[in-house]
Scaffold this active site. Sequence first.
Site, mmCIF file in Angstrom:
data_model
loop_
_atom_site.group_PDB
_atom_site.id
_atom_site.type_symbol
_atom_site.label_atom_id
_atom_site.label_comp_id
_atom_site.label_asym_id
_atom_site.label_seq_id
_atom_site.Cartn_x
_atom_site.Cartn_y
_atom_site.Cartn_z
ATOM 1 N N ALA A 64 0.861 -1.187 0.000
ATOM 2 C CA ALA A 64 0.000 0.000 0.000
ATOM 3 C C ALA A 64 0.894 1.232 0.000
ATOM 4 O O ALA A 64 2.048 1.182 0.450
ATOM 5 C CB ALA A 64 -0.893 -0.023 1.230
ATOM 6 N N GLY A 108 0.743 -5.170 1.020
ATOM 7 C CA GLY A 108 -0.491 -5.296 0.241
ATOM 8 C C GLY A 108 -0.271 -5.937 -1.119
ATOM 9 O O GLY A 108 -1.198 -6.523 -1.683
ATOM 10 N N GLU A 111 -0.322 -9.561 -0.442
ATOM 11 C CA GLU A 111 -1.719 -9.896 -0.119
ATOM 12 C C GLU A 111 -2.576 -9.953 -1.383
ATOM 13 O O GLU A 111 -3.452 -10.807 -1.517
ATOM 14 C CB GLU A 111 -2.268 -8.878 0.888
ATOM 15 C CG GLU A 111 -1.598 -9.032 2.259
ATOM 16 C CD GLU A 111 -1.865 -7.869 3.194
ATOM 17 O OE1 GLU A 111 -1.801 -6.705 2.744
ATOM 18 O OE2 GLU A 111 -2.138 -8.119 4.384
ATOM 19 N N GLU A 131 5.289 -4.987 7.018
ATOM 20 C CA GLU A 131 4.572 -3.909 7.715
ATOM 21 C C GLU A 131 5.128 -3.642 9.112
ATOM 22 O O GLU A 131 5.088 -2.510 9.596
ATOM 23 C CB GLU A 131 3.071 -4.250 7.825
ATOM 24 C CG GLU A 131 2.318 -4.189 6.505
ATOM 25 C CD GLU A 131 2.312 -5.500 5.721
ATOM 26 O OE1 GLU A 131 3.158 -6.374 5.994
ATOM 27 O OE2 GLU A 131 1.451 -5.630 4.828
HETATM 28 N N1 DAK Z 1 4.594 3.225 -0.804
HETATM 29 C C1 DAK Z 1 4.962 4.397 -1.380
HETATM 30 N N2 DAK Z 1 6.059 4.537 -2.114
HETATM 31 C C2 DAK Z 1 6.854 3.462 -2.268
HETATM 32 C C3 DAK Z 1 6.553 2.210 -1.701
HETATM 33 C C4 DAK Z 1 5.345 2.108 -0.935
HETATM 34 N N3 DAK Z 1 4.927 0.957 -0.390
HETATM 35 N N4 DAK Z 1 7.522 1.339 -2.025
HETATM 36 C C5 DAK Z 1 8.411 2.028 -2.777
HETATM 37 N N5 DAK Z 1 8.008 3.302 -2.930
HETATM 38 C C6 DAK Z 1 8.681 4.378 -3.666
HETATM 39 C C7 DAK Z 1 9.902 4.881 -2.910
HETATM 40 O O1 DAK Z 1 9.521 5.789 -1.910
HETATM 41 C C8 DAK Z 1 10.699 5.513 -4.027
HETATM 42 O O2 DAK Z 1 10.141 6.759 -4.335
HETATM 43 P P1 DAK Z 1 11.096 8.052 -4.649
HETATM 44 O O3 DAK Z 1 11.953 8.202 -3.459
HETATM 45 O O4 DAK Z 1 11.860 7.635 -5.885
HETATM 46 O O5 DAK Z 1 10.115 9.151 -4.882
HETATM 47 C C9 DAK Z 1 10.422 4.583 -5.206
HETATM 48 O O6 DAK Z 1 9.218 3.881 -4.889
HETATM 49 C C10 DAK Z 1 11.521 3.564 -5.425
HETATM 50 O O7 DAK Z 1 11.732 2.895 -4.193
HETATM 51 P P2 DAK Z 1 13.184 2.780 -3.522
HETATM 52 O O8 DAK Z 1 14.058 3.924 -3.896
HETATM 53 O O9 DAK Z 1 12.981 2.499 -2.078
HETATM 54 O O10 DAK Z 1 13.749 1.470 -4.277
HETATM 55 P P3 DAK Z 1 14.702 0.340 -3.725
HETATM 56 O O11 DAK Z 1 15.018 -0.522 -4.886
HETATM 57 O O12 DAK Z 1 15.852 0.925 -2.949
HETATM 58 O O13 DAK Z 1 13.811 -0.497 -2.663
HETATM 59 C C11 DAK Z 1 11.782 -1.627 -1.884
HETATM 60 C C12 DAK Z 1 12.635 -1.159 -3.114
HETATM 61 C C13 DAK Z 1 10.469 -2.164 -2.467
HETATM 62 C C14 DAK Z 1 12.519 -2.732 -1.164
HETATM 63 C C15 DAK Z 1 11.557 -0.405 -0.945
HETATM 64 O O14 DAK Z 1 11.018 0.673 -1.715
HETATM 65 C C16 DAK Z 1 10.600 -0.712 0.169
HETATM 66 O O15 DAK Z 1 10.976 -1.302 1.190
HETATM 67 N N6 DAK Z 1 9.327 -0.271 0.018
HETATM 68 C C17 DAK Z 1 8.320 -0.357 1.064
HETATM 69 C C18 DAK Z 1 7.847 -1.792 1.223
HETATM 70 C C19 DAK Z 1 6.796 -1.890 2.322
HETATM 71 O O16 DAK Z 1 7.046 -1.559 3.479
HETATM 72 N N7 DAK Z 1 5.640 -2.356 1.963
HETATM 73 C C20 DAK Z 1 4.512 -2.524 2.881
HETATM 74 C C21 DAK Z 1 3.694 -1.255 2.913
HETATM 75 S S1 DAK Z 1 2.379 -1.324 4.103
HETATM 76 C C22 DAK Z 1 -5.195 -2.503 4.495
HETATM 77 C C23 DAK Z 1 -4.782 -3.338 3.466
HETATM 78 C C24 DAK Z 1 -3.463 -3.375 3.107
HETATM 79 C C25 DAK Z 1 -2.531 -2.604 3.748
HETATM 80 C C26 DAK Z 1 -2.940 -1.753 4.763
HETATM 81 C C27 DAK Z 1 -4.261 -1.712 5.133
HETATM 82 N N8 DAK Z 1 -6.557 -2.459 4.833
HETATM 83 C C28 DAK Z 1 -7.509 -3.348 4.180
HETATM 84 C C29 DAK Z 1 -7.038 -1.602 5.886
HETATM 85 C C30 DAK Z 1 -1.162 -2.719 3.331
HETATM 86 C C31 DAK Z 1 -0.132 -2.125 3.940
HETATM 87 C C32 DAK Z 1 1.166 -2.155 3.293
HETATM 88 O O17 DAK Z 1 1.353 -2.715 2.236
#
Ligand code: DAK
Length: 257
Positions: A64, A108, A111, A131
């Site tokens: 997400a 997400g 998921e 998360e």
């Molecule tokens: N959200 C927003 N932007 C993201 C992102 C994300 N999840 N993942 C990557 N980006 C963006 C980065 O901020 C970056 O943007 P700029 O800085 O260039 O503007 C760009 O994508 C490239 O990412 P990186 O520079 O970080 O690239 P790397 O190759 O170094 O790393 C990575 C890639 C995928 C390992 C890293 O970006 C990362 O760790 N991303 C976050 C992964 C994460 O934590 N995902 C879980 C998010 S929480 C719900 C249902 C679902 C959910 C919640 C509620 N309900 C039904 C209520 C779900 C929650 C989640 O998924």
Amino acid sequence: MSQVILTESQGRVGLIRIHRPEAMNALNDAVMDGLSAALDQFEANPDIACVVLTGIEKAFAAGADIAAMRNLDFAQAYSSDFISRNWERLLTFRKPVIAAVSGYALGGGCELAMMCDMVFAAENARFGQPEIKIGTLPGAGGTQRLPRAVGKALAMDLCMTGRFMDAQEALRAGLVSRVLPADKLLEEALAVAQAISNQSLPALMMLKESVNRAYESPLSEGLKFERRMLHASFSLQDQKEGMNAFVEKRTPNFTHK
Ligand code: DAK
């Protein structure tokens, strides 16, 4: 259709691509609304029998959109039914869906892949529920579908450490059914989808509903449901055609009725 979701049809297969490369395909309202609309379109089209859902080479979806949700408070999240309202469409989609995962399928994104009927992974695929590293927990089925897919120990390991699992580990664990070279992923997913789409569509839908019952009910209820679906399948013209074709040693010509 929004530009973050691209669709096309190939024969009886609908292809949906998540395309938000600047944010690693992070899932925001535009993506989820677009995905729902694309699924509506393919569900309503009687000439589409199977869907492939894919992303970009680097990411199926990295979760997400963290930037979009970081300032939400409880009252806003709860009263607007945050995310839930546009995350459920895949679960009600009745035709087969293959997730073709290249790169990251995190949070997400993982998921979303688990809401599909089967997952094919490119060799560069990485799955995870990270998360916990951003102070929260999976919210779209990660704590429920992941243990059912890979068992409690591995699900706890992935959710509590936030580590990523590579494609081979995901294959061993049973999260994915095939691992493919990245440049063959989509080709293979589309070929399998084409083969599936040549089968009887109503029989495929009954099969999908029956397998999903395995997750929703005790074994005895699931078996009863399966038996009734089997009986019902004998009312299909496709059942007569399929069995006659076998006996007559020819290829069946299904009419999806
Ligand atoms: N959200 C927003 N932007 C993201 C992102 C994300 N999840 N993942 C990557 N980006 C963006 C980065 O901020 C970056 O943007 P700029 O800085 O260039 O503007 C760009 O994508 C490239 O990412 P990186 O520079 O970080 O690239 P790397 O190759 O170094 O790393 C990575 C890639 C995928 C390992 C890293 O970006 C990362 O760790 N991303 C976050 C992964 C994460 O934590 N995902 C879980 C998010 S929480 C719900 C249902 C679902 C959910 C919640 C509620 N309900 C039904 C209520 C779900 C929650 C989640 O998924």
